[in-house]
Design an enzyme around this catalytic site. Structure first.
Site, PDB file in Angstrom:
ATOM      1  CB  SER A 135       1.292  25.944 -21.232  1.00 11.62           C
ATOM      2  OG  SER A 135      -0.042  26.557 -20.881  1.00 11.62           O
ATOM      3  CB  SER A 136      -2.572  26.856 -24.933  1.00 15.42           C
ATOM      4  OG  SER A 136      -2.284  27.938 -25.693  1.00 15.42           O
ATOM      5  N   GLY A 139       1.390  23.998 -30.009  1.00 14.96           N
ATOM      6  CA  GLY A 139       2.759  23.511 -30.288  1.00 14.96           C
ATOM      7  C   GLY A 139       3.589  22.899 -29.350  1.00 14.96           C
ATOM      8  CE1 TYR A 140       8.748  19.722 -30.921  1.00 16.37           C
ATOM      9  CE2 TYR A 140       8.405  21.445 -32.506  1.00 16.37           C
ATOM     10  CZ  TYR A 140       8.572  20.241 -32.253  1.00 16.37           C
ATOM     11  OH  TYR A 140       9.166  19.523 -33.056  1.00 16.37           O
ATOM     12  CG  ASP A 184       0.109  40.440 -23.335  1.00 16.90           C
ATOM     13  OD1 ASP A 184       0.853  39.602 -23.668  1.00 16.90           O
ATOM     14  OD2 ASP A 184      -0.046  41.615 -23.498  1.00 16.90           O
ATOM     15  CB  ALA A 198       4.731  31.479 -31.961  1.00 13.65           C
ATOM     16  CE1 TYR A 216      10.421  29.987 -38.599  1.00 17.37           C
ATOM     17  CE2 TYR A 216      12.532  29.373 -38.020  1.00 17.37           C
ATOM     18  CZ  TYR A 216      11.338  29.386 -37.628  1.00 17.37           C
ATOM     19  OH  TYR A 216      10.772  29.286 -36.208  1.00 17.37           O
TER      20      TYR A 216
END
Length: 395
Positions: free
Chosen positions: A49-50, A52-53, A111, A140, A238
């Site tokens: 939640s911290s 990027g998306y 974690d 990620a 990718y």
């Protein structure tokens, strides 16, 4: 109290310190993109939640629908030598935003792969939320230790099948440098398998199973794992590379969960500048070219669209494989043809014209709270910010 002037120090796209006030302003700017809608109370668990998306999804759900929830992330506090991580400061400000909106949010710094974390978080779900309507999975990570075997797996950024090279974007003294042929090694079978273990769907499945076992799913529950497909220009590293194998495993996991009666999907997001993507060779160049071709839909814009679909406010926009598609603006033939032409014609002499390199560098700095309008970077700022306590229960 530990106030000091914080300046960007680092190498390449990695900064050693983050600016607390800049990170807080980024959260507020993201929230300002969202138009709220009255809705019945919904609850969510967001894993990752911290940044990027995952961060965008947390803020969009909170600001648009007043969703109550629990966020899980893994960040570092400030030390005598370094500031806290950017995600630490963003989480503190997201919690402040939730409190101002009168919503119930708890953020757990641990974690996400650990069973002990799952136990702690699910107890919080039971105590604070009752049950959950939505599970958002956005993780990620470079490595994962499986708590049930004790084995640690390492993810890699490598090609599959044959060696590859790609154009890439770097900076020297703030000026763009086009790297013509960055070599990409080939992953062996073990490296591919380990990357899938880290970034595939196994842990997502365990979160869903843990919620089911404790009867913490509301009727109509749905879950999405956030993913990316991208352009054929970045495909060999990718989507067709080791990371792509993990993303394919996420998609197969969604199908397996659905076969077991869980409403589970992957959400294919469009390109964005994130701490994860900026480290991938070729992605910086591609996104810089893309930004010169078409306005990017921000992570918050796309996350608003995702919540509208997950809550039933708008129909699901699914492709033939059952994936939610938030990236159609990026992968249209017209846009991709224009980006491809710029990619092929890019040289060191014209890189500043064909690619919006200055914008990309500024966006990377914003990830760490720098280059944010309205922030005085010559002023001292408090770097020792406490991890947020749970906010008040929403109405």
């Amino acid at each position: 109290m530990s106030e000091r002037v914080v300046k960007p120090v680092g190498r390449g796209f990695l900064f050693l310190d983050s600016h607390p006030a800049g990170c807080a302003r980024v959260v507020r700017d993201m929230a300002a993109e969202v138009e709220g809608r009255p809705a019945e109370r919904r609850t969510a668990l967001v894993i990752g939640s911290s940044s990027g998306y995952g961060l965008a999804t947390t803020i969009a759900g909170l600001a648009r629908y007043g969703i109550d929830g629990i966020g899980v992330c893994f960040e570092k506090a400030a030390t005598a030598r370094r500031t806290a991580t950017a995600g630490w400061y963003r989480t503190a400000e997201t919690a402040a935003l939730a409190a101002e909106l009168g919503r119930s949010w708890t953020f757990v710094n641990a974690d996400a792969f650990a069973d002990t974390t799952k136990d702690e978080v699910l107890q919080l779900v039971a105590d604070k939320l009752g049950k959950v309507d939505h599970l958002i999975y956005s993780v990620a990570a470079p490595r994962r230790t499986d708590p049930r075997t004790g084995e640690t797996y390492q993810s890699v950024l490598k090609a599959i099948g044959a060696p590859h090279s790609t154009k890439s974007l770097a900076f020297e003294d703030g000026e763009p440098v086009l790297q013509e042929a960055v070599p990409i090694e080939v992953a062996n079978d073990d490296e591919i398998a380990q990357t899938v273990k880290v970034m595939g769907g196994e842990d997502w499945t365990r979160w869903v199973a843990a919620l089911q076992e404790r009867d913490l799913l509301k009727p109509g529950f749905n879950t999405v794992a956030l993913t990316y497909i991208g352009s054929e220009l970045t495909g060999p590293l990718y989507r067709q590379g080791s990371i792509g194998a993990a993303k394919a495993d996420l998609e197969q996991t969604a199908l397996k969960l659905a076969a077991d009666g869980v409403t589970a999907m992957t959400s294919v997001n469009g390109a964005a500048v994130t701490q994860s993507s900026s480290a991938i060779p070729g992605i910086g160049l591609y996104v810089s070219l893309l930004h010169n071709v078409t306005p990017l839909q921000s992570p918050v814009e796309q996350s608003v669209a995702l919540w509208d679909q997950l809550t039933g406010a708008t129909p699901l926009d699914l492709d033939d494989e059952g994936r939610i598609r938030l990236d159609r603006w990026e992968l249209s033939d017209e846009v991709q043809d224009a980006v491809r032409a710029r990619w092929q014609s890019a040289t060191q002499d014209n890189i500043a014209e064909v690619a919006d390199a200055a914008w990309f560098l500024a966006e990377v700095r914003r990830l760490y709270g720098f280059d944010v309008p309205g922030v005085d970077y010559d002023a001292e700022t408090e770097v020792d910010v406490e991890w947020p306590a749970a906010t008040a229960t929403g109405a």
